[in-house]
Design an enzyme around this catalytic site. Structure first.
Site, short mmCIF file in Angstrom:
data_model
loop_
_atom_site.label_atom_id
_atom_site.label_comp_id
_atom_site.label_asym_id
_atom_site.label_seq_id
_atom_site.Cartn_x
_atom_site.Cartn_y
_atom_site.Cartn_z
N HIS A 1 -26.21 -1.27 4.45
CA HIS A 1 -25.18 -0.26 4.20
C HIS A 1 -24.69 0.18 4.98
CE1 HIS A 1 -21.57 0.64 1.08
NE2 HIS A 1 -21.12 -0.53 2.35
N GLU B 1 -26.87 3.78 4.49
CA GLU B 1 -27.24 3.79 3.42
C GLU B 1 -28.33 2.28 3.31
OE1 GLU B 1 -24.73 4.78 -0.39
OE2 GLU B 1 -24.07 2.71 0.25
N ASN C 1 -20.02 4.79 -2.34
CA ASN C 1 -19.52 4.02 -3.04
C ASN C 1 -19.18 4.29 -4.63
OD1 ASN C 1 -17.95 2.33 -0.83
ND2 ASN C 1 -19.75 0.66 -1.22
N SER D 1 -21.67 -4.69 -0.31
CA SER D 1 -21.17 -3.04 -0.68
C SER D 1 -21.21 -2.53 -1.94
CB SER D 1 -19.67 -2.75 -0.60
OG SER D 1 -19.13 -4.35 -0.99
N1 CAA Z 1 -13.40 0.65 15.33
C1 CAA Z 1 -13.96 0.96 16.19
N2 CAA Z 1 -13.30 2.65 16.70
C2 CAA Z 1 -12.29 2.96 15.84
C3 CAA Z 1 -11.77 2.22 14.91
C4 CAA Z 1 -12.18 1.09 14.53
N3 CAA Z 1 -11.48 0.40 13.85
N4 CAA Z 1 -10.77 2.86 14.12
C5 CAA Z 1 -10.98 4.38 15.11
N5 CAA Z 1 -11.65 4.31 16.28
C6 CAA Z 1 -12.05 5.32 16.88
C7 CAA Z 1 -11.02 5.88 17.69
O1 CAA Z 1 -11.32 4.97 19.37
C8 CAA Z 1 -11.59 7.10 18.16
O2 CAA Z 1 -12.75 7.50 18.99
P1 CAA Z 1 -12.54 8.88 19.79
O3 CAA Z 1 -12.30 9.97 19.43
O4 CAA Z 1 -13.52 8.01 21.36
O5 CAA Z 1 -10.88 8.56 20.47
C9 CAA Z 1 -11.83 8.07 17.34
O6 CAA Z 1 -12.18 6.17 16.21
C10 CAA Z 1 -10.78 8.53 16.05
O7 CAA Z 1 -9.62 7.90 15.79
P2 CAA Z 1 -8.48 7.91 15.83
O8 CAA Z 1 -7.98 9.14 16.70
O9 CAA Z 1 -7.32 6.95 16.22
O10 CAA Z 1 -7.72 8.32 14.18
P3 CAA Z 1 -8.53 9.24 13.20
O11 CAA Z 1 -8.80 10.48 14.18
O12 CAA Z 1 -7.71 9.48 12.46
O13 CAA Z 1 -9.51 8.67 12.84
C11 CAA Z 1 -10.90 6.91 11.55
C12 CAA Z 1 -9.66 7.44 11.56
C13 CAA Z 1 -11.99 6.87 12.46
C14 CAA Z 1 -10.59 5.62 11.31
C15 CAA Z 1 -10.68 8.13 10.60
O14 CAA Z 1 -9.83 7.86 9.69
C16 CAA Z 1 -11.72 7.81 9.21
O15 CAA Z 1 -13.09 8.37 8.96
N6 CAA Z 1 -11.77 7.54 8.18
C17 CAA Z 1 -12.03 7.65 7.12
C18 CAA Z 1 -13.05 5.85 6.49
C19 CAA Z 1 -13.58 6.04 5.81
O16 CAA Z 1 -14.05 7.00 4.88
N7 CAA Z 1 -15.03 4.31 5.74
C20 CAA Z 1 -15.94 4.41 4.29
C21 CAA Z 1 -15.07 2.65 4.17
S1 CAA Z 1 -15.93 2.71 2.68
C22 CAA Z 1 -16.89 1.42 3.80
O17 CAA Z 1 -16.80 0.93 4.34
C23 CAA Z 1 -17.89 1.48 2.81
C24 CAA Z 1 -17.72 0.01 1.38
O18 CAA Z 1 -18.92 -0.81 1.25
C25 CAA Z 1 -16.04 -0.09 1.18
#
Ligand code: CAA
Length: 282
Positions: free
Chosen positions: A139, A151, A189, A118
Site C-alpha cells: 500500500h 504498508e 487509513n 487502500s
Molecule cells: N507527484 C510527484 N511529486 C509531487 C507531487 C506529485 N503529485 N506533488 C508534489 N510533489 C513534489 C513537488 O514536486 C515537490 O518536490 P521538491 O521538494 O523536489 O521540489 C515536493 O513534492 C513538495 O511539493 P510542493 O512544494 O508543491 O508542495 P508541498 O510542500 O505543499 O507538498 C505534498 C505537497 C507532498 C502533497 C504535501 O502537502 C503532503 O505530503 N501532503 C500530505 C499527503 C498525504 O498525507 N498523503 C497520503 C494520503 S493517504 C493515501 O494516499 C492512502 C490511501 O489509501 C487513501
C-alpha cells in the site's frame, strides 16, 4: 533484484506513481490498463514529472531517458505474463479486483501478486487464487514519488518468503516498509480517514469554515495539508469507501460516515479529480 520486471495494473494516479518510482529505481516496468487513453495519460504524466526532476537537477537527462526506456505499456493483462512481481492499482471495486487476481493467478503462476488496495481484505483477494501464499498488500501513499511509506499487508495465507521479498522490493524502491496485519483500514487509513471524517462533521455542524479547519491542522498540528485538502487529494469517494469498510469491519458506530461526505460524493464533488470537493480547483 533490479533485473526484475514489475507489472503495474492501472494507470491512474497511484499506478503512475508506482511505475515512475520503479523505473527511476532501475526496474523494468510494464504498465497495464484496459484503456489506451489512460495509458497515454499515465505515460504523459510520468514524462512530465521526470522532466521536472531534470529541471530541479534531481535527475540527469541520460537518467531520464534510461528510466523512460524501461517503461512499456499494454492494454492486455496477459502482457504481464513475464513479470516477477505484479502490483495491482486498479479502482477500488472488490469484484473487479477479485476478477483481476483470478486472471493474474492463472497467467503468472510464479509472480508475486501485490495489491495497492487502500481498504479491501487481502485475505479475501488471496482466497480467489490457486497459490494464495504469494498474494500480499503493498500500500503506497499519494503522491507516491514523495511519500516514503509502504504498508506491507500480510494476508492470512501470505508466506514469509513473499513478505520478505516485498519488504526488500520496497527498500529497493527507496521506501520504508512497515508490516501490517490484514485489519480493516490497515494502520494509516484507520488513523487518517476518521480524522478527515471528523473534519467533515466540523464543517457540517458549522463549527468552522473549510479554510479554518485546514489552517487549524496545518498550523496547530504541523500537518503538511489540512484534512479537507487531504480529502480532496485522496478523493471523497475513496474516503467514504474507507469509512464504510471501517464501519462494516468493526461494527463500531464511531466509524459512521459523515452525512455531508455522503452528500458530496452523491453530488459528484469528489475532490481534485472532479475539480470540486471541499475546495474548488481550476
Ligand atoms: N507527484 C510527484 N511529486 C509531487 C507531487 C506529485 N503529485 N506533488 C508534489 N510533489 C513534489 C513537488 O514536486 C515537490 O518536490 P521538491 O521538494 O523536489 O521540489 C515536493 O513534492 C513538495 O511539493 P510542493 O512544494 O508543491 O508542495 P508541498 O510542500 O505543499 O507538498 C505534498 C505537497 C507532498 C502533497 C504535501 O502537502 C503532503 O505530503 N501532503 C500530505 C499527503 C498525504 O498525507 N498523503 C497520503 C494520503 S493517504 C493515501 O494516499 C492512502 C490511501 O489509501 C487513501
Amino acid at each position: 533484484m533490479s533485473e526484475l520486471t514489475i507489472g503495474v495494473v492501472g494507470a491512474g494516479t497511484m499506478g503512475q506513481g508506482i511505475a515512475q518510482v520503479a523505473i527511476t529505481s532501475g526496474f523494468q516496468v510494464v504498465l497495464c490498463d484496459v484503456a489506451e487513453a489512460s495509458l497515454e495519460r499515465g505515460q504523459a504524466a510520468i514524462d512530465k514529472r521526470l522532466a521536472k526532476l531534470v529541471d530541479k537537477e534531481k535527475l540527469d537527462d541520460p537518467g531520464r531517458q534510461a528510466a523512460l526506456a524501461r517503461l512499456t505499456s499494454t492494454t492486455q493483462l496477459d502482457g504481464l505474463a513475464g513479470c516477477q512481481v505484479i502490483i495491482e492499482a486498479a479502482p477500488e471495486d472488490p469484484e473487479l479486483k477479485e476478477r483481476l487476481f483470478r486472471d493474474l493467478d492463472a497467467l503468472a503462476p510464479h509472480a508475486i501478486l501485490a495489491s495497492n488496495t487502500s481498504s479491501l481484505s487481502l485475505t479475501r483477494l488471496a482466497a480467489v487464487c490457486e497459490r494464495p501464499e504469494r498474494v500480499v498488500g503493498m500500500h503506497f501513499f499519494n503522491p507516491v514519488p514523495v511519500l516514503e511509506l509502504v504498508e506491507v499487508i500480510r494476508a492470512e495465507q501470505t508466506s514469509d518468503a513473499t513478505v520478505e521479498a516485498v519488504q526488500d522490493l520496497a527498500e529497493r524502491l527507496g521506501k520504508t516498509a512497515v508490516l501490517i496485519a490484514d485489519a480493516p483500514g490497515f494502520a494509516v487509513n484507520r488513523l487518517l480517514v476518521p480524522m478527515i471524517n471528523e473534519a467533515a462533521f466540523l464543517l457540517q455542524e458549522g463549527v468552522a469554515s473549510a479554510d479554518d479547519i485546514d489552517a487549524s491542522m496545518k498550523l496547530g498540528a504541523a500537518h503538511p495539508m489540512g484534512p479537507l485538502q487531504l480529502a480532496d487529494l485522496i478523493g471523497l469517494d475513496v474516503c467514504l469507501a474507507i469509512m464504510e469498510v471501517l464501519q462494516q469491519g468493526f461494527g463500531d458506530p464511531k466509524y459512521r460516515p459523515c452525512p455531508l461526505l455522503r452528500r458530496m460524493v452523491a453530488a459528484g464533488y469528489l475532490g481534485r479529480k472532479s475539480g470540486r470537493g471541499f475546495h474548488v480547483y481550476d
